[in-house]
Every structure is written in structure tokens, then in C-alpha cells.
Scaffold this motif. Structure first.
Motif, mmCIF file in Angstrom:
data_model
loop_
_atom_site.group_PDB
_atom_site.id
_atom_site.type_symbol
_atom_site.label_atom_id
_atom_site.label_comp_id
_atom_site.label_asym_id
_atom_site.label_seq_id
_atom_site.Cartn_x
_atom_site.Cartn_y
_atom_site.Cartn_z
ATOM 1 N N ALA A 40 43.828 37.275 33.567
ATOM 2 C CA ALA A 40 43.617 38.089 32.557
ATOM 3 C C ALA A 40 42.258 38.943 32.373
ATOM 4 O O ALA A 40 41.389 38.307 33.179
ATOM 5 C CB ALA A 40 43.811 36.939 31.241
ATOM 6 N N VAL A 41 42.256 39.845 31.386
ATOM 7 C CA VAL A 41 40.939 40.599 31.573
ATOM 8 C C VAL A 41 39.814 39.622 31.321
ATOM 9 O O VAL A 41 40.015 38.847 29.859
ATOM 10 C CB VAL A 41 41.000 41.868 31.075
ATOM 11 N N ASP A 42 38.938 39.187 31.443
ATOM 12 C CA ASP A 42 37.788 38.510 30.944
ATOM 13 C C ASP A 42 37.496 37.636 31.543
ATOM 14 O O ASP A 42 36.894 35.843 31.085
ATOM 15 C CB ASP A 42 36.696 38.854 29.373
ATOM 16 N N LYS A 43 38.910 36.655 32.600
ATOM 17 C CA LYS A 43 39.079 34.886 32.731
ATOM 18 C C LYS A 43 38.374 35.292 34.267
ATOM 19 O O LYS A 43 38.351 35.831 34.898
ATOM 20 C CB LYS A 43 40.310 34.993 33.114
ATOM 21 N N LYS A 44 37.830 34.273 34.290
ATOM 22 C CA LYS A 44 36.912 33.150 35.145
ATOM 23 C C LYS A 44 37.634 32.930 36.099
ATOM 24 O O LYS A 44 38.820 31.886 35.915
ATOM 25 C CB LYS A 44 35.293 32.353 34.717
ATOM 26 N N ILE A 45 37.182 32.978 37.157
ATOM 27 C CA ILE A 45 38.169 32.744 38.857
ATOM 28 C C ILE A 45 37.511 32.292 39.932
ATOM 29 O O ILE A 45 36.046 32.445 40.218
ATOM 30 C CB ILE A 45 39.537 33.621 39.197
ATOM 31 N N ASP A 46 38.208 31.486 40.682
ATOM 32 C CA ASP A 46 37.854 31.642 41.696
ATOM 33 C C ASP A 46 39.063 31.458 43.274
ATOM 34 O O ASP A 46 40.135 31.308 42.374
ATOM 35 C CB ASP A 46 37.696 29.391 42.640
ATOM 36 N N PHE A 47 38.864 32.462 43.674
ATOM 37 C CA PHE A 47 39.334 33.398 44.402
ATOM 38 C C PHE A 47 39.350 32.835 46.101
ATOM 39 O O PHE A 47 37.771 32.733 46.404
ATOM 40 C CB PHE A 47 39.740 34.323 44.078
ATOM 41 N N SER A 48 40.530 33.392 47.048
ATOM 42 C CA SER A 48 40.006 33.877 48.199
ATOM 43 C C SER A 48 40.955 34.900 48.532
ATOM 44 O O SER A 48 41.749 34.906 48.025
ATOM 45 C CB SER A 48 40.764 32.153 48.514
ATOM 46 N N PHE A 49 40.837 35.377 49.737
ATOM 47 C CA PHE A 49 40.714 36.597 50.315
ATOM 48 C C PHE A 49 40.759 36.420 51.393
ATOM 49 O O PHE A 49 39.259 36.700 51.943
ATOM 50 C CB PHE A 49 40.189 37.644 49.091
ATOM 51 N N ILE A 50 41.514 37.771 51.635
ATOM 52 C CA ILE A 50 41.201 38.221 53.553
ATOM 53 C C ILE A 50 41.312 39.971 52.939
ATOM 54 O O ILE A 50 41.530 40.356 52.645
ATOM 55 C CB ILE A 50 42.699 38.194 54.381
ATOM 56 N N LYS A 51 41.289 40.336 54.573
ATOM 57 C CA LYS A 51 40.933 41.312 54.881
ATOM 58 C C LYS A 51 42.668 41.465 55.799
ATOM 59 O O LYS A 51 42.906 41.735 56.852
ATOM 60 C CB LYS A 51 39.855 42.066 55.667
ATOM 61 N N GLU A 52 43.159 43.137 55.447
ATOM 62 C CA GLU A 52 44.341 43.725 55.301
ATOM 63 C C GLU A 52 44.254 45.060 55.646
ATOM 64 O O GLU A 52 44.391 45.488 54.779
ATOM 65 C CB GLU A 52 45.642 43.060 54.845
ATOM 66 N N GLY A 53 44.025 45.498 57.230
ATOM 67 C CA GLY A 53 43.723 46.760 57.007
ATOM 68 C C GLY A 53 42.460 47.379 56.645
ATOM 69 O O GLY A 53 41.532 46.416 56.617
ATOM 70 N N ASP A 54 42.972 48.160 55.943
ATOM 71 C CA ASP A 54 41.540 48.908 54.681
ATOM 72 C C ASP A 54 41.234 48.031 53.754
ATOM 73 O O ASP A 54 40.504 48.503 52.612
ATOM 74 C CB ASP A 54 41.328 50.502 54.718
ATOM 75 N N ASP A 55 42.386 47.080 53.264
ATOM 76 C CA ASP A 55 41.519 46.349 52.261
ATOM 77 C C ASP A 55 41.618 45.088 51.815
ATOM 78 O O ASP A 55 41.857 44.122 52.948
ATOM 79 C CB ASP A 55 43.279 46.478 51.458
ATOM 80 N N TYR A 56 40.924 44.348 50.374
ATOM 81 C CA TYR A 56 41.307 43.001 51.392
ATOM 82 C C TYR A 56 41.693 42.763 50.186
ATOM 83 O O TYR A 56 41.841 43.289 48.927
ATOM 84 C CB TYR A 56 39.733 42.327 50.329
ATOM 85 N N VAL A 57 43.039 41.337 50.347
ATOM 86 C CA VAL A 57 43.189 41.186 49.356
ATOM 87 C C VAL A 57 43.341 39.434 49.509
ATOM 88 O O VAL A 57 43.076 38.852 49.636
ATOM 89 C CB VAL A 57 45.063 40.860 50.280
ATOM 90 N N VAL A 58 43.635 39.021 47.907
ATOM 91 C CA VAL A 58 43.694 38.080 47.001
ATOM 92 C C VAL A 58 44.518 37.059 47.500
ATOM 93 O O VAL A 58 45.466 37.684 46.797
ATOM 94 C CB VAL A 58 42.870 37.967 45.964
ATOM 95 N N THR A 59 44.613 35.717 48.068
ATOM 96 C CA THR A 59 45.613 35.549 48.416
ATOM 97 C C THR A 59 45.288 33.875 47.481
ATOM 98 O O THR A 59 46.693 33.517 47.325
ATOM 99 C CB THR A 59 45.240 34.648 50.147
ATOM 100 N N THR A 60 44.713 33.406 47.380
ATOM 101 C CA THR A 60 44.970 32.241 46.152
ATOM 102 C C THR A 60 44.114 33.019 44.882
ATOM 103 O O THR A 60 42.927 33.331 44.559
ATOM 104 C CB THR A 60 44.791 30.631 46.989
ATOM 105 N N VAL A 61 44.386 32.176 43.718
ATOM 106 C CA VAL A 61 43.382 32.252 42.479
ATOM 107 C C VAL A 61 43.316 30.529 41.801
ATOM 108 O O VAL A 61 44.432 29.723 41.856
ATOM 109 C CB VAL A 61 44.064 33.223 41.238
ATOM 110 N N LYS A 62 42.243 29.930 41.149
ATOM 111 C CA LYS A 62 42.527 28.643 40.991
ATOM 112 C C LYS A 62 41.443 29.131 39.426
ATOM 113 O O LYS A 62 40.887 30.240 39.023
ATOM 114 C CB LYS A 62 41.389 27.882 41.331
#
Length: 112
Positions: free
Chosen positions: A90-112
Motif C-alpha cells: 500500500a502507498v506509504d507502507k514501510k517495507i523490507d524487501f529483496s531484489f535482483i537485477k534481470e536485464g535492465d530491470d531491478y525486480v523485487v522478489t520478497t517483501v516483509k
């Protein structure tokens, strides 16, 4: 023929010696292993959701520093690996997240 073989062995030994001696020049480099998914480095950060685009499967996150990439805090867009992750956000929600690089994009893989 013996002279050529001996010269080749001497050159090979010199090359190995040089390579080993120059490895000492890499003392300041971060050689620590980072977590990986397949052959991809997984990066972690915390931040605040600023925008969600369900149709595009992306989010804009204002995140803190990402030490594994030497990134300062910034606001940027990320794709999401699984669009089901968007239901947790949700907008304004604080999160801890993990991400990877796929091609030219950074992609979120997990959210806590």
C-alpha cells in the motif's frame, strides 16, 4: 626443439608468478560472497512504497542505502517478480524487501 619447450615453460612460470603477485593489489576489494538466486545477486533494502502500478506489475519505492550495490538512499521504480506481491503493498507502507537485477530491470522478489 628443447630450447622452444624450455622457453615456453619459463614463460608460463613467469606468467603464473606475475598473476599471483598482482592478486595482492586486490586487498581493498569486497570479495565476500553475497546471497544468490541462481546466478543472480540478491540485494536487500528497506523503504516506503510511493506508487503501485498493478497493470505494469511495478512499484516506486523510496529506499535507504543498498550496501551491496554502493547505492545511496533514493526513490526508484522496481518491477515485481510475482504480481501477487502487490496485494501486500500500500502507498506509504514501510517495507523490507529483496531484489535482483534481470536485464535492465531491478525486480523485487520478497517483501516483509
Amino acid at each position: 626443439m628443447k630450447k622452444i619447450a624450455i622457453a615456453s615453460l619459463v614463460m608460463a612460470a613467469a606468467s603464473i608468478s606475475f598473476a599471483q603477485s598482482t592478486m595482492g593489489d586486490m586487498k581493498g576489494m569486497d570479495m565476500a560472497k553475497k546471497p544468490v538466486v541462481g546466478a543472480q545477486t540478491v540485494h536487500a533494502a528497506n523503504g516506503t512504497i510511493k506508487k503501485i502500478d498493478v497493470k505494469a506489475g511495478s512499484v516506486v519505492i523510496s529506499h535507504g542505502p543498498v550496501s551491496s550495490l554502493n547505492w545511496p538512499p533514493m526513490t526508484m521504480g522496481f518491477k515485481v517478480k510475482d504480481k501477487d506481491l502487490l496485494a501486500k503493498l500500500a502507498v506509504d507502507k514501510k517495507i523490507d524487501f529483496s531484489f535482483i537485477k534481470e536485464g535492465d530491470d531491478y525486480v523485487v522478489t520478497t517483501v516483509k
